[in-house]
Design a protein around this motif. Structure first.
Motif, mmCIF file in Angstrom:
data_model
loop_
_atom_site.group_PDB
_atom_site.id
_atom_site.type_symbol
_atom_site.label_atom_id
_atom_site.label_comp_id
_atom_site.label_asym_id
_atom_site.label_seq_id
_atom_site.Cartn_x
_atom_site.Cartn_y
_atom_site.Cartn_z
ATOM 1 N N GLY A 1 2.976 -18.206 0.359
ATOM 2 C CA GLY A 1 1.634 -18.751 0.307
ATOM 3 C C GLY A 1 0.807 -18.104 -0.779
ATOM 4 O O GLY A 1 0.982 -16.920 -1.064
ATOM 5 N N ASP A 2 -0.077 -18.895 -1.369
ATOM 6 C CA ASP A 2 -0.979 -18.411 -2.415
ATOM 7 C C ASP A 2 -2.399 -18.655 -1.931
ATOM 8 O O ASP A 2 -2.879 -19.791 -1.941
ATOM 9 C CB ASP A 2 -0.704 -19.151 -3.730
ATOM 10 C CG ASP A 2 -1.535 -18.629 -4.875
ATOM 11 O OD1 ASP A 2 -2.671 -18.162 -4.648
ATOM 12 O OD2 ASP A 2 -1.067 -18.691 -6.022
ATOM 13 N N ASN A 3 -3.071 -17.568 -1.503
ATOM 14 C CA ASN A 3 -4.431 -17.698 -0.967
ATOM 15 C C ASN A 3 -5.398 -18.281 -1.976
ATOM 16 O O ASN A 3 -6.199 -19.153 -1.651
ATOM 17 C CB ASN A 3 -4.944 -16.328 -0.528
ATOM 18 C CG ASN A 3 -4.568 -16.007 0.890
ATOM 19 O OD1 ASN A 3 -4.099 -16.870 1.628
ATOM 20 N ND2 ASN A 3 -4.781 -14.764 1.283
ATOM 21 N N ALA A 4 -5.333 -17.782 -3.192
ATOM 22 C CA ALA A 4 -6.299 -18.179 -4.215
ATOM 23 C C ALA A 4 -6.249 -19.678 -4.486
ATOM 24 O O ALA A 4 -7.273 -20.309 -4.744
ATOM 25 C CB ALA A 4 -6.054 -17.396 -5.495
ATOM 26 N N LYS A 5 -5.054 -20.255 -4.403
ATOM 27 C CA LYS A 5 -4.888 -21.669 -4.714
ATOM 28 C C LYS A 5 -4.757 -22.530 -3.456
ATOM 29 O O LYS A 5 -4.626 -23.751 -3.562
ATOM 30 C CB LYS A 5 -3.659 -21.866 -5.594
ATOM 31 C CG LYS A 5 -3.759 -21.190 -6.951
ATOM 32 C CD LYS A 5 -2.523 -21.455 -7.791
ATOM 33 C CE LYS A 5 -2.642 -20.802 -9.158
ATOM 34 N NZ LYS A 5 -1.438 -21.027 -10.003
#
Length: 126
Positions: free
Chosen positions: A71-75
């Motif tokens: 997972g990519d929080n920023a995106k």
């Protein structure tokens, strides 16, 4: 929440692809996000899943050691890195999200997922 899957394509056996599932409308929060796939004439099957909170991951036996979900929080995006691809990996891949942080006993059940993306085709040639 709306899900947008991308990154599919045509690749030779042994190659790699990275699928992306982007969410709009809200952040994943306490959701569970999964990838499923469906080949012609077959039922949709579980591939991998991640609990957004805590980032626990789960895989189908057929992809364990070759695929990685993250997972990519920023995106606000979930990625599925697929390595050492085989012809039997050919399918339409769907990302899905559940509003709940699913327990291990049901995380592979597609009926537990509330939201689905449109699917992206992955074709692996021999």
């Amino acid at each position: 929440v709306q899900l947008q899957a991308s990154g599919g394509g045509l690749v030779q056996a042994g190659g790699s692809l990275r699928l992306s599932c982007a969410a709009t409308g809200r952040t994943f929060g306490a959701y569970t996000v999964g990838w499923f796939r469906q080949s012609p004439g077959k039922e949709r099957e579980f591939v991998a899943a991640i609990r957004w909170s805590g980032r626990s991951t789960y895989y189908a036996d057929s992809v364990k050691g070759r695929f990685t979900i993250s997972g990519d929080n920023a995106k606000n995006t979930v990625l599925l890195q697929m390595n050492s691809l085989k012809p039997e990996d050919t399918a339409v891949y769907y990302c899905a999200a559940s509003r709940r942080s699913l327990i291990a006993g049901v995380i592979r059940d597609l009926n537990e997922y509330n939201y689905w993306g449109q699917g992206t085709q992955v074709t692996v040639s021999s």
